[in-house]
Design a protein around this motif. Structure first.
Motif, PDB file in Angstrom:
ATOM      1  N   ALA A  20      24.060 -84.008 -13.431  1.00 14.81           N
ATOM      2  CA  ALA A  20      23.053 -83.309 -14.238  1.00 14.81           C
ATOM      3  C   ALA A  20      22.099 -82.520 -13.343  1.00 14.81           C
ATOM      4  O   ALA A  20      21.778 -82.941 -12.229  1.00 14.81           O
ATOM      5  N   SER A  26      23.494 -86.777 -23.325  1.00 11.02           N
ATOM      6  CA  SER A  26      23.535 -85.338 -23.065  1.00 11.02           C
ATOM      7  C   SER A  26      24.017 -85.071 -21.654  1.00 11.02           C
ATOM      8  O   SER A  26      23.486 -85.625 -20.692  1.00 11.02           O
ATOM      9  N   ALA A  27      25.016 -84.219 -21.517  1.00 11.43           N
ATOM     10  CA  ALA A  27      25.501 -83.827 -20.195  1.00 11.43           C
ATOM     11  C   ALA A  27      24.621 -82.741 -19.588  1.00 11.43           C
ATOM     12  O   ALA A  27      24.301 -82.769 -18.401  1.00 11.43           O
ATOM     13  N   THR A  60      22.960 -89.543 -19.105  1.00 18.12           N
ATOM     14  CA  THR A  60      23.617 -88.349 -18.587  1.00 18.12           C
ATOM     15  C   THR A  60      24.452 -88.713 -17.369  1.00 18.12           C
ATOM     16  O   THR A  60      24.498 -89.876 -16.958  1.00 18.12           O
ATOM     17  N   LEU A  99      21.445 -81.787 -20.633  1.00 20.23           N
ATOM     18  CA  LEU A  99      20.010 -82.005 -20.773  1.00 20.23           C
ATOM     19  C   LEU A  99      19.293 -80.768 -21.310  1.00 20.23           C
ATOM     20  O   LEU A  99      18.097 -80.578 -21.085  1.00 20.23           O
TER      21      LEU A  99
END
Length: 265
Positions: A156, A129-130, A152, A132
């Protein structure tokens, strides 16, 4: 289940039962057929990244946003076996949301095999996930048997990293910017002791692994269904400059489902 193309790692075949019908392969036989290969020195880390995906006859990787409608009982047995053999299961955030991911569960059928391989009781789940922007109140983050990993980028948001860690997840930086670099993700997981890697997509994440040249194996279930529509293929994103050649390792069949295993050439 019938073996149409031999898997060299096992000499056991699932031929007809005494009454002439096809029998189910046992979980032990499936574990042998899908065993991870011995390290070949390609990277020096011993890591092997395999993907497990399902597709309809007309190339759809899902129906109404989910893979379950195009799956079946035999596919779920293979799905569970592949998870049971892995150190870590990697999935994109959107796939985790759409498929309602929960923590991996301990399975007595594979407990002895995992112990002998020096593995923890269950594989870790690694969410890519970029942003979050994840629901950290879900059991996937609050109550797994082993901490959930979140892959990530270095950019982030600090408050989202803090929220993830407060819930019990472990945040792993695997990119210099906003997103995750596939090669760095593999390296980061290896540094955590994970070498038997399994990705379940989705299509965008699988496309990134393919484009980066880090995918070693594809386990593809071909479902005997047709859906039409505009559903995604198993891999998305930009096209590679030259098609990547893979070699057929084994092919199994049950109730019209084909279970193929391809490795990099």
């Amino acid at each position: 289940m019938r073996r149409l193309f031999p898997a060299p790692v096992t000499d056991q075949t699932a031929g007809p039962a005494p009454d002439g019908t096809d029998r189910e392969w046992s979980l032990a036989e499936l574990a042998a057929a899908y065993a991870y290969p011995e390290p070949d020195g390609r990277t020096g880390t011993g890591a092997w990244l395999r993907a497990n995906m399902v597709s309809t006859l007309d190339g759809a990787a899902q129906h109404d946003g989910h893979s379950r409608p195009i799956s079946g009982a035999a596919d779920m047995r293979v799905f569970g076996t592949l998870r049971a053999l892995a150190d870590v299961v990697i999935a994109g955030a959107e796939t985790v949301r759409q498929e309602g991911y929960r923590p991996a569960r301990s399975r007595a059928d594979f407990a002895e095999l995992r112990q002998a391989a020096g593995q923890r009781p269950v594989p870790a789940i690694a969410v890519v996930s970029a942003s979050l922007e994840l629901d950290f109140s879900l059991p996937l983050y609050t109550s797994p048997l082993v901490p959930t990993l979140i892959l990530t980028g270095a950019a982030a948001a600090p408050d989202r990293i803090a929220a993830a860690e407060k819930a019990g997840a472990r945040v792993v930086i695997a990119g210099a910017g906003v997103g995750v670099d596939p090669a760095r993700a593999v390296d980061a997981l290896v540094r955590l002791g994970h070498t038997r890697l399994l990705t379940e997509g989705g299509p965008r994440l699988l496309g990134q692994f393919i484009a980066s040249g880090v995918l070693d194996e594809l386990c593809l279930t071909v479902s005997p269904t047709l859906t039409a529509g505009d559903a995604q293929r198993i891999a998305g994103g930009p096209s590679v400059e030259v098609p990547r050649r893979f070699v057929l390792e084994s092919l199994l069949e049950e109730e019209g489902f084909l279970f193929s295993r391809y490795r990099r050439d």
